[in-house]
Design a protein around this motif. Structure first.
Motif, PDB file in Angstrom:
ATOM      1  N   ARG A   1      -8.137  -1.347  -1.064  1.00 38.75           N
ATOM      2  CA  ARG A   1      -7.518  -0.282  -0.402  1.00 38.75           C
ATOM      3  C   ARG A   1      -6.320  -0.014  -1.401  1.00 38.75           C
ATOM      4  NH1 ARG A   1      -5.154  -3.295   4.961  1.00 38.75           N
ATOM      5  NH2 ARG A   1      -4.365  -1.175   5.225  1.00 38.75           N
TER       6      ARG A   1
ATOM      7  N   GLU B   1     -10.699  -7.054   0.004  1.00 38.96           N
ATOM      8  CA  GLU B   1     -10.481  -5.717   0.718  1.00 38.96           C
ATOM      9  C   GLU B   1      -9.189  -4.945   0.557  1.00 38.96           C
ATOM     10  OE1 GLU B   1     -11.028  -2.315   3.021  1.00 38.96           O
ATOM     11  OE2 GLU B   1     -12.521  -3.831   2.440  1.00 38.96           O
TER      12      GLU B   1
ATOM     13  N   LEU C   1       0.966  -1.317  -0.067  1.00 35.62           N
ATOM     14  CA  LEU C   1      -0.035  -0.124   0.025  1.00 35.62           C
ATOM     15  C   LEU C   1       1.074   1.192  -0.245  1.00 35.62           C
ATOM     16  CD1 LEU C   1      -2.797  -1.046   2.678  1.00 35.62           C
ATOM     17  CD2 LEU C   1      -2.924  -0.626   0.020  1.00 35.62           C
TER      18      LEU C   1
END
Length: 373
Positions: free
Chosen positions: A290, A286, A256
């Protein structure tokens, strides 16, 4: 289907992609010898598949120490650039669009591929149990062997590798590619800096997450400089695959952060390689959401997608484009087959690496006719 998500256009920088189907990079080991140059056979192979929304070439090594497999093409010499020009001209003549995947394998190589030199990496850690494809040291019979033990790159050498990426990007544009994709996935050199278990450095390229992402950021910026346009640069990442010995202690946090960094730098797309083998780890939905929130550009996903799964991914908004790897090997008309939901041919495993036309350009079209280029 009146509204087929796979067949909606998409703007990627200056390119208008006519569909959401990507042909991803796949090593086929058929470059001309000596010199590792792209050739007419490869040009025909890519041109047969030019109706993909986007083609990303097979991994193309950027410098002599970046090579990790026999008979793979390079893009650091003038003849190699000219060889790739045959490919890009053929694809463009069919109305296609093609990026060059720029590749440095780092520790995933063998001394026999490097003129006797030792492979390089972020750290002096051998990829135990990882094999690479070589032409044959003694009997000349090609096959897979354990990757050699690497040495750690010095700071000045790291800067030189960044320069090699910049030069390779310039070469790719000179060769007629529409853009470049950095291979930062699957355990290769950039991945060896990112993932914590492959990087034991204690300088500015190791330790903290910021430091482990430094090389990725420097290379991404160098590719933008080399192409002259951030919209001509994509990055391939493999967040959760643990392929070729690279494992991160906290992959979701790491990737991320990588996505946010690449968004700040402004690259055109991130190409996510999901695990595609039997009993492979699942990438949670999920996490994909993200990633979408972390990165504002185009997102490509690859990994055993069917037409149905691809449409669902695009409809649900966490993917923009879907790459189909193995199906493109045996189905030069994959785009048409997906459009009409036709059965897919299966590839011949023994012809994937090395050889000639067989298993490369001789797969028939849906109607039984020979594929044309």
């Amino acid at each position: 289907m009146k509204h087929d998500p796979l067949f909606q256009p998409l703007q990627l920088g200056a390119l208008t992609l006519p569909n959401r189907i990507v042909m991803p990079p796949m090593t086929r080991s058929r470059a001309s010898q000596p010199g590792d140059e792209a050739n007419d056979l490869m040009a025909q192979y890519y041109a047969q598949r030019a109706d993909a929304g986007l083609i990303v070439s097979e991994g193309t090594y950027i410098a002599p120490l970046g090579k990790g497999y026999a008979w793979t093409p390079g893009i650091h010499t003038a003849p190699q650039v000219e060889g790739w020009r045959k490919v890009t001209d053929a694809v463009h003549a069919r109305g296609g669009r093609i990026f060059a995947q720029l590749w440095h394998v780092g520790r995933l190589s063998h001394t026999s591929l490097l003129g006797g030199q030792q492979p390089v990496s972020s750290s002096a850690l051998q990829a135990q149990g990882v094999n690479v494809f070589i032409a044959g040291e003694n009997d000349g019979v090609p096959g897979f062997v354990q990757a050699s033990e690497p040495r750690a790159l010095g700071i000045d050498e790291i800067r030189e590798v960044v320069s090699q990426y910049r030069a390779a990007a310039r070469n790719a544009i000179e060769a007629g590619f529409d853009g470049v994709e950095l291979h930062a996935a699957n355990g290769y050199l950039v991945n060896q800096f990112i993932d914590s278990n492959a990087n034991t450095r204690t300088d500015e390229y190791g330790g903290s997450l910021e430091n482990r992402l430094r090389f990725l950021g420097e290379v991404a910026r160098a590719l933008i400089e080399g192409t002259g346009d951030a919209r001509r640069v994509g990055i391939r990442l493999a967040p959760l695959t643990t392929l070729n010995g690279c494992v991160d202690a906290d992959p979701e946090t790491t990737y991320l952060a990588a996505a946010r960094l690449l968004g700040e730098i402004g690259v055109a797309y991130i190409h996510i390689a999901e695990a595609d083998w039997d009993d492979a780890p699942h990438m949670p939905l999920e996490f994909k959401r993200r990633l979408r929130a972390a990165y504002p550009g185009v997102l490509i996903y690859a990994g055993r997608y069917t037409g149905e799964r691809a449409r669902d991914a695009i409809e649900n908004g966490w993917a923009d484009l879907i790459a189909f790897g193995r199906p493109f090997v045996a189905n030069p008309d994959l785009v048409q087959r997906l459009h009409v939901d036709a059965p897919l041919a299966q590839h011949e495993r023994e012809t994937l690496f090395g050889g000639g036309a067989k298993g490369l350009i001789d797969y028939p079209l849906l109607d039984g006719a020979a594929a044309a280029a």
